[in-house]
Scaffold this motif. Structure first.
Motif, PDB file in Angstrom:
ATOM      1  N   GLY A 205      37.968  13.656  51.013  1.00 46.02           N
ATOM      2  CA  GLY A 205      37.865  12.225  50.753  1.00 46.02           C
ATOM      3  C   GLY A 205      39.210  11.544  50.866  1.00 46.02           C
ATOM      4  N   ARG A 206      39.175  10.205  50.698  1.00 48.46           N
ATOM      5  CA  ARG A 206      40.381   9.380  50.748  1.00 48.46           C
ATOM      6  C   ARG A 206      40.427   8.509  49.500  1.00 48.46           C
ATOM      7  NH1 ARG A 206      40.294   7.199  57.081  1.00 48.46           N
ATOM      8  NH2 ARG A 206      40.303   9.276  58.058  1.00 48.46           N
ATOM      9  N   TRP A 207      41.606   8.465  48.876  1.00 50.45           N
ATOM     10  CA  TRP A 207      41.801   7.672  47.671  1.00 50.45           C
ATOM     11  C   TRP A 207      43.006   6.754  47.871  1.00 50.45           C
ATOM     12  CZ3 TRP A 207      40.034  12.529  47.992  1.00 50.45           C
ATOM     13  CH2 TRP A 207      38.895  12.873  47.257  1.00 50.45           C
ATOM     14  N   ARG A 208      42.873   5.494  47.426  1.00 44.47           N
ATOM     15  CA  ARG A 208      43.971   4.539  47.533  1.00 44.47           C
ATOM     16  C   ARG A 208      44.637   4.367  46.176  1.00 44.47           C
ATOM     17  NH1 ARG A 208      41.631  -0.459  48.373  1.00 44.47           N
ATOM     18  NH2 ARG A 208      42.346  -1.201  46.341  1.00 44.47           N
ATOM     19  N   ALA A 286      39.743  19.310  41.052  1.00 46.15           N
ATOM     20  CA  ALA A 286      40.942  19.669  40.281  1.00 46.15           C
ATOM     21  C   ALA A 286      42.194  19.040  40.902  1.00 46.15           C
ATOM     22  CB  ALA A 286      41.083  21.192  40.221  1.00 46.15           C
ATOM     23  N   VAL A 287      42.281  19.053  42.217  1.00 43.97           N
ATOM     24  CA  VAL A 287      43.447  18.473  42.890  1.00 43.97           C
ATOM     25  C   VAL A 287      43.514  16.975  42.632  1.00 43.97           C
ATOM     26  CG1 VAL A 287      44.480  17.944  45.123  1.00 43.97           C
ATOM     27  CG2 VAL A 287      43.612  20.234  44.665  1.00 43.97           C
ATOM     28  N   VAL A 288      42.415  16.281  42.886  1.00 44.04           N
ATOM     29  CA  VAL A 288      42.427  14.823  42.765  1.00 44.04           C
ATOM     30  C   VAL A 288      42.687  14.402  41.326  1.00 44.04           C
ATOM     31  CG1 VAL A 288      41.077  12.721  43.065  1.00 44.04           C
ATOM     32  CG2 VAL A 288      40.947  14.535  44.770  1.00 44.04           C
ATOM     33  N   GLU A 289      42.078  15.091  40.372  1.00 43.71           N
ATOM     34  CA  GLU A 289      42.305  14.737  38.975  1.00 43.71           C
ATOM     35  C   GLU A 289      43.759  15.012  38.576  1.00 43.71           C
ATOM     36  OE1 GLU A 289      42.058  13.183  35.384  1.00 43.71           O
ATOM     37  OE2 GLU A 289      40.569  12.989  36.991  1.00 43.71           O
ATOM     38  N   ASP A 307      46.341   1.144  39.996  1.00 45.40           N
ATOM     39  CA  ASP A 307      44.906   1.118  40.285  1.00 45.40           C
ATOM     40  C   ASP A 307      44.612   2.220  41.290  1.00 45.40           C
ATOM     41  OD1 ASP A 307      44.222  -1.209  38.736  1.00 45.40           O
ATOM     42  OD2 ASP A 307      45.181  -2.423  40.285  1.00 45.40           O
ATOM     43  N   ILE A 308      43.527   2.948  41.060  1.00 43.64           N
ATOM     44  CA  ILE A 308      43.120   4.030  41.967  1.00 43.64           C
ATOM     45  C   ILE A 308      41.685   3.778  42.390  1.00 43.64           C
ATOM     46  CG2 ILE A 308      42.811   6.510  42.269  1.00 43.64           C
ATOM     47  CD1 ILE A 308      44.778   6.917  39.935  1.00 43.64           C
ATOM     48  N   GLU A 309      41.450   3.815  43.690  1.00 44.49           N
ATOM     49  CA  GLU A 309      40.099   3.579  44.203  1.00 44.49           C
ATOM     50  C   GLU A 309      39.749   4.636  45.251  1.00 44.49           C
ATOM     51  OE1 GLU A 309      37.542   0.233  46.708  1.00 44.49           O
ATOM     52  OE2 GLU A 309      39.320  -0.367  45.580  1.00 44.49           O
ATOM     53  N   ARG A 310      38.584   5.245  45.091  1.00 40.05           N
ATOM     54  CA  ARG A 310      38.096   6.176  46.112  1.00 40.05           C
ATOM     55  C   ARG A 310      37.486   5.361  47.244  1.00 40.05           C
ATOM     56  NH1 ARG A 310      33.298  10.432  44.975  1.00 40.05           N
ATOM     57  NH2 ARG A 310      32.007   8.649  45.567  1.00 40.05           N
TER      58      ARG A 310
END
Length: 400
Positions: A205-208, A286-289, A307-310
C-alpha cells in the motif's frame, strides 16, 4: 516491434521513460497498440475505462484467454516493465499463427491504462475501474500535480469519461488472464532460469505523511526556535528502514513535496509518501504501525503536527492455483522440468483482475534485478524464451 516502441516517451537526459497516463507519450503508445492490432487483422476496441483490446475470435463467445500488460511508466522508468508483456503478447500470437494453432476459444490482447499511477497517484487505475475496485466517485477525485482531474485528462486525450465504471460484462467473457512481465528482482538470475511462474503478490500500500511546522527564515531563526517538519520527516524515513529490516519487508519513502520549497526557508510542510510491502499481512501491519509510531514521536519532539492518510492498499493476492499449476504443467512439457514459482512484491493488473477472473503471471529473467529505472534489462535470448513460453501457455489454454 521493440524498435518501434523503444523511443516513445524516452527522456534524452535520463535515458528513462516518461509515459504518463493520458499524455502525448501515452497517446503514441496507444497508437502503436492499435497499429499492431490492425496489422494482424484483429478486432480492435477501447473499453469504457480507456483500456485497449485486440481480439482474435469473438469475445462474446466467452471463456476467452487474454494476455497483455501495460505501456505506461513510472518517472524515468525502464523499457521493459509493462511493454515487455504487450510486445510479447503480439509476438506470441505471431508464433501461434506460425505453428498453425487452431483456437477453440477467443484470444485477447490488452493494454491496461494507467497501471503505474505516476500521474494520478493510484496504481492500476484501468483494471481497478474495470473490476469495480475503484468507484466512479473515487476516480473523479483523482488529480495530478497540476490539479487536472482524471476525467479532464481523459477528455483532453479524446476519450469520453462519461462511461467510467465497473465492466462486469467484459470480465464475464474472460476465462483466463495471463500476464507476462519482466521479473523485478533477481530470483531467476540466481536460480539460472529464464522464465518463472508467479505464486502470489505481497500485500502492499501507499501512505501519505503530512508534517506541518512553521515557515521561517533559515538564516535568522535560532535552531531552538524552529518547528522544522523536515527533521521529523528525515527521522521517519530512517525509522521506516529499521522497521522493514526487522520485519523482513520493504518500506520506501520515494516521493516528497516541500512548502515553500526555498533554499533559505525553514519548511512549513513536508509531505512524504510511504510505499511498504511484505510477504504477509501481519508483517506489513507491523511495519506501517511502527512507522506511524515513530512519525508521531518525532513530530511531537519537534513541535510539528502530523496527519497520516492511507491512499491505496492491496491485500495479498494468491493467483488461481489451478491456472498456476496448469501453466507449470504446460511449461514442463510432460518432463521432469521444474518451473520456478516465485512470489513478488510488485503490484500488477493481473493481481487486480484475480479478484474477478482466474489470473496468472509469467516472469522473464532480469539479470540485474533493477526495475523502475533505465538500468532495467532483459537479454534478447531471455525475451525470446518468454515469448515462446507465453505461446506454449496460450496454445495449451485456447485448445482446451
Amino acid at each position: 516491434m521493440w524498435r518501434q516502441l523503444e523511443p516513445v516517451g524516452r527522456h534524452a537526459a535520463s535515458g528513462g521513460y516518461r509515459r504518463y497516463a493520458w499524455t502525448g507519450a501515452d497517446a503514441d503508445c496507444r497508437d502503436w497498440f492499435e497499429e499492431q492490432a490492425r496489422a494482424r487483422r484483429l478486432t480492435y476496441e477501447v473499453d469504457r475505462n480507456g483500456n485497449q483490446w485486440a481480439w482474435l475470435g469473438d469475445p462474446a463467445r466467452g471463456d476467452a484467454v487474454v494476455t497483455g500488460s501495460h505501456l505506461d511508466s513510472v518517472p524515468d522508468g525502464g523499457a521493459f516493465d509493462g511493454p515487455l508483456g504487450v510486445v510479447s503478447a503480439f509476438a506470441a500470437l505471431d508464433e501461434l499463427r506460425r505453428r498453425g494453432t487452431r483456437c477453440a476459444k477467443p484470444l485477447g490482447i490488452v493494454n491496461f491504462g494507467d497501471e503505474e499511477g505516476a500521474r494520478f497517484g493510484l496504481a492500476c487505475v484501468g483494471s481497478r475501474l474495470t473490476t469495480g475496485a475503484l468507484t466512479v466517485e473515487q476516480a473523479h477525485r483523482l488529480t495530478d500535480g497540476d490539479g487536472v482531474t482524471l476525467p479532464q485528462a481523459m477528455e483532453a486525450a479524446g476519450h469520453d469519461p462519461g462511461a467510467l465504471g465497473a465492466d462486469p460484462g467484459r470480465l464475464a467473457r474472460i476465462g483466463a488472464f495471463v500476464e507476462l512481465h519482466v521479473e523485478q528482482g533477481r530470483a531467476l538470475d540466481l536460480s539460472g532460469d529464464r522464465v518463472g511462474v508467479a505464486s502470489a503478490i505481497w500485500p502492499h500500500g501507499r501512505w501519505r505523511f503530512d508534517f506541518r511546522g512553521e515557515a521561517n527564515h533559515a538564516g535568522t531563526t535560532r535552531l531552538t526556535d524552529r518547528r522544522d517538519p523536515m527533521l521529523s520527516y528525515a527521522e521517519t524515513v530512517l525509522a521506516a528502514r529499521r522497521e522493514a529490516e526487522t520485519a523482513g519487508a520493504v518500506a520506501t519513502f520515494g516521493k516528497i513535496s516541500v512548502e515553500p520549497n526555498g533554499v533559505n526557508a525553514v519548511p512549513s510542510l513536508v509531505r512524504g509518501w510511504l510505499d511498504s510491502r511484505a510477504p504477509d499481512q501481519d508483517r506489513l501491519d507491523a511495519v506501517v504501525e511502527g512507522v506511524r509510531r515513530a512519525a508521531r514521536a518525532h513530530a511531537a519532539a519537534h513541535g510539528v503536527a502530523l496527519d497520516i492518510e492511507r491512499e491505496s492498499f492491496t491485500p495479498v493476492v494468491e493467483f488461481d492455483h489451478a491456472l498456476r499449476d496448469e501453466l507449470a504443467r504446460i511449461l514442463g512439457g510432460g518432463t521432469d522440468l521444474t518451473v520456478p514459482v516465485l512470489g513478488t512484491g510488485a503490484g500488477h493488473d493481473a493481481g487486480i483482475l484475480s479478484a474477478r477472473v482466474p489470473a496468472a503471471m509469467l516472469f522473464v529473467r532480469n539479470p540485474t534485478g533493477v526495475s523502475h529505472s533505465p538500468a532495467e534489462h532483459a537479454t534478447e535470448d531471455d525475451c525470446v524464451a518468454g515469448v515462446l513460453a507465453l505461446a506454449d501457455v496460450l496454445e495449451g489454454l485456447v485448445r482446451t
